[in-house]
Design an enzyme around this catalytic site. Structure first.
Site, PDB file in Angstrom:
ATOM      1  N   LYS A 151      30.065  72.867  20.066  1.00 30.10           N
ATOM      2  CA  LYS A 151      29.986  72.970  21.533  1.00 30.10           C
ATOM      3  C   LYS A 151      29.347  74.306  21.940  1.00 30.10           C
ATOM      4  CE  LYS A 151      33.756  69.667  21.895  1.00 30.10           C
ATOM      5  NZ  LYS A 151      34.875  69.143  22.629  1.00 30.10           N
ATOM      6  N   GLU A 175      35.847  58.734  20.961  1.00 22.97           N
ATOM      7  CA  GLU A 175      36.495  59.967  21.420  1.00 22.97           C
ATOM      8  C   GLU A 175      37.206  59.696  22.747  1.00 22.97           C
ATOM      9  OE1 GLU A 175      34.547  63.613  19.370  1.00 22.97           O
ATOM     10  OE2 GLU A 175      33.845  63.457  21.410  1.00 22.97           O
ATOM     11  N   SER A 210      41.116  66.155  19.110  1.00 24.07           N
ATOM     12  CA  SER A 210      42.247  66.911  18.569  1.00 24.07           C
ATOM     13  C   SER A 210      42.538  66.600  17.104  1.00 24.07           C
ATOM     14  CB  SER A 210      43.494  66.703  19.442  1.00 24.07           C
ATOM     15  OG  SER A 210      43.261  67.206  20.749  1.00 24.07           O
TER      16      SER A 210
HETATM   17  P1  13P Z   1      38.461  68.638  19.876  1.00 24.53           P
HETATM   18  O1  13P Z   1      38.472  68.386  18.377  1.00 24.53           O
HETATM   19  O2  13P Z   1      38.416  70.073  20.243  1.00 24.53           O
HETATM   20  O3  13P Z   1      39.530  67.861  20.566  1.00 24.53           O
HETATM   21  O4  13P Z   1      37.055  68.040  20.400  1.00 24.53           O
HETATM   22  C1  13P Z   1      36.640  66.788  19.995  1.00 24.53           C
HETATM   23  C2  13P Z   1      35.245  66.605  20.410  1.00 24.53           C
HETATM   24  O5  13P Z   1      34.938  66.562  21.588  1.00 24.53           O
HETATM   25  C3  13P Z   1      34.220  66.521  19.352  1.00 24.53           C
HETATM   26  O6  13P Z   1      32.987  66.127  19.872  1.00 24.53           O
END
Ligand code: 13P
Length: 266
Positions: free
Chosen positions: A13, A182, A228
């Site tokens: 990200k 997701e 998560s």
């Molecule tokens: P998290 O693992 O921080 O929950 O994020 C998942 C995600 O959006 C992966 O693209």
């Protein structure tokens, strides 16, 4: 049914400068050097891609991007094209992440600026087309919000996102694509979807692929879970019958934790 190789991708990200990404990658690559039976992808920010690419040259880890624009060039200030990503050595690209669709699990962004993110199924479809043209494997993200789950429309939302995102493609074009389930409410919240339920949705996605495209591609495409995922819950998730790996956000920023997640996928 074919034995699909597990795929684990880290979505960094908007974290890690190029220097930080390089340091994270060095530690991570050492920690996973013995895991040759899992396909590993790291998706740094655009600016860290060249540095990460350099470090990955001699390593069996693939390079991914987090987003793309659907035109090759032109007056699109701030955008990055699939042609540019291919030239930079990118093998995979995330498309339709809930954050680029403007569907956040926990919203701290003022409503007035959310439109900036508003990616639609139609733009997702255009992006996938451009990525395939340039030989980059899309990782298409789909997922329902908490409100949609509470209204009992989860399955319909997922099926609609798959149908619209993949509209117009031939099965033969999509063999090396991946799909990530997701659930929006599970992203960055610490609330993981129950493994059996995540596997049920991944199975639903596989059935959609079989009816929209064909059985062969449905059997081949890796369907990942994201939301998560941590080293303490990854093995449970990855060993479900319909889950072929994970798309990892926060936990992929810690190289040792991310390595433990990858190790649990074998
Ligand atoms: P998290 O693992 O921080 O929950 O994020 C998942 C995600 O959006 C992966 O693209």
């Amino acid at each position: 049914m074919s034995e699909r190789t597990k795929l684990v991708a880290g979505n960094w990200k908007m974290n890690l400068t190029a220097t930080q990404a390089a340091a994270t990658l060095e530690t991570f690559a050492k920690a996973v050097s013995s895991r040759s039976d899992v396909d590993i992808v790291v998706c740094p920010s655009y600016l860290a891609i060249p540095k990460v690419r350099e470090l990955l040259r001699s390593r069996p880890i693939h390079l991914g991007a987090q987003d793309v624009f659907w035109e090759d060039s032109g007056a699109f200030t701030g955008k990055v094209s699939a042609a540019m990503l291919a030239d930079a050595g990118v093998d995979y690209c995330i498309v339709g992440h809930s954050e680029t669709r403007g569907r956040f699990g926990k919203v701290e962004t003022p409503a007035s600026t959310l439109g900036y993110f508003a990616e639609s199924d139609e733009t997702v479809n255009l992006k996938i087309g451009r990525l395939l043209y340039h030989g980059i494997n899309p990782i298409l993200c789909v997922g329902e919000t908490l409100a949609e789950r509470e209204q009992g429309v989860t399955d319909a939302v997922i099926e609609a996102q798959i149908r619209a995102g993949l509209a117009g493609f031939d099965a033969s074009e999509l063999y090396f694509s991946a799909i990530a389930y997701e659930p929006v409410w599970a992203i960055g919240t610490g609330q993981t979807c129950e493994p059996a339920e995540a596997s049920r949705i991944c199975g639903l996605i596989r059935n959609s692929l079989a009816s929209l495209l064909d059985e062969d591609v449905a059997d081949q495409v890796r369907i990942l879970y994201g939301g998560s995922v941590k080293a303490t819950n990854s093995a449970d998730l990855f060993h479900q019958p319909d889950i072929d790996g994970g798309l990892i956000g926060g936990a992929s920023l810690d190289p040792q934790e991310f390595a433990r997640i990858v190790m649990s996928a074998g």
